[in-house]
Structures are given as structure tokens and as C-alpha cells.
Scaffold this motif. Structure first.
Motif, PDB file in Angstrom:
ATOM      1  N   GLU A 281       0.822  -1.409   0.207  1.00 51.13           N
ATOM      2  CA  GLU A 281       0.183   0.068  -0.062  1.00 51.13           C
ATOM      3  C   GLU A 281       0.800   1.249   0.151  1.00 51.13           C
ATOM      4  OE1 GLU A 281      -3.607   2.066   2.958  1.00 51.13           O
ATOM      5  OE2 GLU A 281      -3.082  -0.309   2.716  1.00 51.13           O
ATOM      6  N   ARG A 295      -4.039   7.608  -2.130  1.00 56.55           N
ATOM      7  CA  ARG A 295      -4.433   6.324  -1.598  1.00 56.55           C
ATOM      8  C   ARG A 295      -3.911   5.252  -2.742  1.00 56.55           C
ATOM      9  NH1 ARG A 295      -8.102   2.330   1.999  1.00 56.55           N
ATOM     10  NH2 ARG A 295      -6.617   0.827   2.499  1.00 56.55           N
ATOM     11  N   VAL A 297      -3.420   1.149  -3.585  1.00 56.51           N
ATOM     12  CA  VAL A 297      -2.970  -0.223  -3.273  1.00 56.51           C
ATOM     13  C   VAL A 297      -2.585  -1.020  -4.325  1.00 56.51           C
ATOM     14  CG1 VAL A 297      -3.839  -2.408  -2.005  1.00 56.51           C
ATOM     15  CG2 VAL A 297      -4.568  -0.076  -1.201  1.00 56.51           C
ATOM     16  N   ALA A 336      -6.761  -3.803   2.535  1.00 57.90           N
ATOM     17  CA  ALA A 336      -6.346  -4.387   1.257  1.00 57.90           C
ATOM     18  C   ALA A 336      -7.236  -5.534   0.703  1.00 57.90           C
ATOM     19  CB  ALA A 336      -4.892  -4.697   1.163  1.00 57.90           C
TER      20      ALA A 336
END
Length: 460
Positions: A281, A295, A297, A336
Motif C-alpha cells: 500500500e 491512496r 493499493v 487491502a
């Protein structure tokens, strides 16, 4: 008791003589239950109220034409000339409330009267139908999948041009964008586009109008989530969603200007997920071109052999195995593993799109007129949503919750509804002066019809 072989056979040594006569026999007995539902929700009043603000015109009323097209698609017709083959069925006429159905040319002329402005009547009508169903279900959130779908057309169709269809690259097409509600399978909105536009073309306006409509009808307290693929990874789209205090999860394409490929190449440690998958991440990944952080992932999934999906990321030697890489940016508070499942839920929209194109004739192109074809798409979506509402009131059973956030109910496709309900033969009789629809069907069909009839009576 064991039966003899003679008990299984019936001799057929001659041909039956074929005759033609007018009889009150229908091949579509289940239409009566659909007609009762449309009367229950007062579809005619809704259509008259919405379409009164737009000048459509024609010998037939708008509700008449809508019901004619709906019944055509419900019984399996895909082209306007298929009306000729069902126009004498007594229950088809009863469904439409007409003694004489319009011919295909009349329907085509009515469709061609639509303009870009009057197409808004369909948006308003569809919104009424869908948001009333949403209110009845008391959903905790709305998860919307935004995507486009290619519709191949003929060469003389207005605004149909060569586009991005990988299977038919040289064929002219349309490329409508749709908003799919994951929890129920409704289509909240559809907008037709020429076939040569990018998937995200007009998406900011489309999503912005959709957000305003949702907020106006269900309020600001209900959480709103968007799921999209990498084609919608644009700064203005993300900022528009964030401005409305909604949530998003969008696939991140591996463009050079993003710099993600070099970050993945330098990565040494991957956290483990199910089935040998790995992830890491980047909670504050800085996008230089946008001057902001996201953000992100990043996932990798092992595959047994090299595929076309991972040719763009030749990150490791074959001795390390082959992987498919993907990245997701989101403002959702999900881990995740939950984020992976959430994005996997986008696959449910493909099932809905396939039903729309295969059963609801969304991919049919009835005329060479752009607005007429756009109106046809709106009718197909309206019929799909009406059938969803019909099932939620009569047939649907709840399904266990899933992190994928897909259908919350077990819903049947139109193909199944046709087989189980609509395509049931029946005879219209008047034994004591009033009309009776008499079925001669198998026991499961009888139980289904009686169950639906009881639920419609209780809702009246």
C-alpha cells in the motif's frame, strides 16, 4: 409399479391438418400479472405526468407506444417488424389497452420525434421507478458501477462511427455509458454516445448529474460509493466525487507519467493475501502531474503462464513466476483484502449488461436516427428496471451479504421469467359473463402464478 414399453408411446402415423381461426387463445398468459403490476404502480399516470412537459405528438399516446415496445421486448421481440407476429394476440392487446396495435412504421416515427431535450422525460421517469424501489429496500448504502458498453450498428446510422470495440474494430457503433446499482441490479441512468469517444468522455458531467439526482431524491445521509475501471482515472472525476463527499474505488492504469511501474519494480516485500496473491500500500502516493496525493493499493496475482494482461509489466524473470498486476486508488476505509473483494464485485454489472443487450434488446438499432435509437435504449432500461421492481415485490429472496457488495437478492433474468411465467398458454373465457384467464400448465407454474397473484393482491 413397473410400466410396460407400450405405456410410453403414442402412435402418430398421419399429419395433422392445419387450419386457421380466430380464437381467444394467448401464448403469453403471464403478461396478465405484469399488466396488474404496472396498473398497481400507476405507470400510465406517471408517463402522462412526465411526458406532458415535452411535445412528443403522434396519433397514439406516449403510454400506448411505451407499452407496445415493452410488451414486444417482454415476449422476445427484438425488432419493430416483430410486432406483426404478436399484434393479434388477445393478451398483448389487453396489456397495451388497445384494440389495434400500431405498425412498426408508426412506432419508428414516434421514436424519431424525440430530441435531446425530450429525452430527459425518460431520465425523469426512470428515476421515479428506481428511487421508489430503493426507498422500499432501506439500503444502507448505494454502490454504483459506472462503465460503457459497445453497441454495433449499421453503416448508415446517425452518429455511429468506428470506435474501440476490440472484436469489431471496423464496425460503426454507439458507446453508451451506464450507471449500475450493485445492490439490486437497477440501471440508474444511461446516456448514448457516438462510438469513437473514450470511455470517460462526458463522465464527469454524467457522474455529477447522477450525484445531484441521488442526493435530491434519497438525501445526503445515505453513503454513496462509485466503482470504475482505469478509463475513469481522471483528476476531475475524482475531485467531483470527493467534492460531493462520496466514496470511490478506481483502477489505476500503469501510465508512464504516474511512475508506478518503477515503484513496483523496486518493491522487495509484498504482504500476503489469499491464493498466493500479494499487495503493498502507498497511503500517500504523490502524483506529480496532479500536484496531489492518493491512496493506492497495488496487487499482484500469480498465473500459470504469461498472458496478455501482464505483458506491460515485465518486472521479474520467468524463474520468479508470472504475475498479473493491478492497482486501485480509493478513499474508502477498507483494508487491502476487503478492497480487492469490493473491486471484484464490479463483475456483476457485466451480467446485467449482458441481459440488457441479449434479452432487453439494448443492442438493437431500430432506426437510423440518433435520438430515436437513444430513446429505444431508455425504453430497454425502463423495462429492465420495471422487471427488477416486479421481482422485488413478488419473487425475490434475500441473499447472504458479501464483501463484493453485489446483488442483495436472488433475481431471475428476463429469459428465465419468459420461460417460467410469460410464455404460458392460456384461454380467455366468459363462463358467467365476466372474463376469466384459464391456464393449463404444470404444477410448478400454477404455484408460481398463484404466489405472484396473492402478493400483488396484498400490495393493492
Amino acid at each position: 409399479m413397473r410400466l410396460s414399453r407400450a405405456d410410453f408411446y403414442s402412435p402418430c402415423k398421419s399429419f395433422l391438418k392445419i387450419e386457421f381461426a380466430r380464437q381467444d387463445i394467448t401464448a403469453f398468459g403471464g403478461l396478465e400479472l405484469m399488466r396488474r403490476y404496472l396498473a398497481l404502480i400507476d405507470l400510465g399516470r406517471r408517463v402522462r405526468s412526465v411526458f406532458a412537459r415535452y411535445e412528443i405528438g403522434g396519433d397514439y399516446r406516449s403510454i400506448d407506444m411505451i407499452l407496445v415496445i415493452l410488451v414486444l421486448i417482454l415476449v422476445g421481440g427484438r425488432r419493430l417488424d416483430h410486432l406483426n407476429y404478436v399484434s393479434e394476440d388477445p393478451l398483448v392487446k389487453r396489456f397495451c389497452g388497445l384494440i389495434r396495435l400500431p405498425r412498426e412504421r408508426s412506432v419508428a416515427r414516434w421514436l424519431k420525434r424525440f430530441t435531446q431535450q425530450s429525452l430527459q422525460a425518460w431520465v425523469e421517469l426512470n428515476s421515479q421507478i428506481v428511487y421508489e424501489a430503493i426507498a422500499k429496500q432501506s439500503l444502507a448504502r448505494l454502490t454504483l458501477d459506472i462503465d460503457g458498453s459497445v453497441i454495433t450498428t449499421g453503416g448508415s446510422v446517425e452518429y455511429a462511427v468506428r470506435g474501440f470495440n476490440p472484436h469489431h474494430r471496423k464496425d460503426p457503433s454507439y458507446y453508451p455509458i451506464l450507471a449500475h446499482l450493485a445492490q439490486t441490479g437497477h440501471i440508474l441512468r444511461v446516456k448514448n454516445r457516438p462510438g469513437n469517444v473514450h470511455d470517460s468522455n462526458g463522465a464527469k458531467q454524467f457522474i455529477g448529474d447522477l450525484i445531484e439526482d441521488v442526493r435530491a431524491r434519497v438525501g445526503k445521509a445515505l453513503p454513496l460509493e462509485f466503482r470504475m475501471d482505469g478509463a475513469f482515472f481522471h483528476r476531475e472525476i475524482i475531485e467531483r466525487i470527493e467534492k460531493s463527499k462520496a466514496f470511490y474505488a478506481i483502477k489505476v492504469p500503469f501510465m508512464k507519467w504516474l511512475g508506478l511501474v518503477s515503484v513496483i519494480r523496486e518493491r522487495q516485500r509484498w504482504h500476503g493475501l489469499k491464493d498466493g496473491m500479494g499487495y503493498f500500500e502507498l497511503p500517500l502516493y504523490y502524483v506529480e502531474a496532479w500536484k496531489r496525493t492518493l491512496r493506492v493499493v497495488v496487487y499482484r496475482k500469480p498465473v500459470h503462464h504469461q498472458t496478455q494482461k501482464n505483458y506491460q509489466l515485465d518486472l521479474f524473470d520467468p524463474e520468479d513466476g508470472y504475475f498479473e498486476y493491478s492497482a486501485v486508488t480509493t478513499n474508502l476505509d477498507l483494508g487491502a483484502a476487503a478492497l480487492w473483494d469490493f473491486m471484484a464485485g464490479r463483475g456483476a454489472q457485466e451480467k446485467t449488461f449482458a441481459e440488457l443487450k441479449g434479452q432487453w434488446a439494448l443492442d438493437a438499432v431500430p432506426t437510423n436516427h440518433y435520438c430515436a435509437n437513444s430513446a429505444w435504449q431508455q425504453i430497454a432500461v425502463l423495462g429492465h428496471n420495471l422487471l427488477r421492481n416486479f421481482q422485488l415485490q413478488t419473487l425475490a429472496t434475500p441473499k447472504p451479504r458479501s464483501r463484493k457488495r453485489t446483488y442483495g437478492y436472488l433475481l431471475h433474468s428476463l429469459k428465465t421469467i419468459r420461460f417460467k411465467l410469460i410464455h404460458q398458454p392460456a384461454r380467455i373465457l366468459k363462463p358467467q359473463g365476466y372474463s376469466v384467464l384459464r391456464f393449463s400448465v404444470a404444477s410448478p407454474v400454477r404455484k408460481l402464478i398463484e404466489s405472484i397473484e396473492d402478493k400483488l393482491k396484498s400490495a393493492a
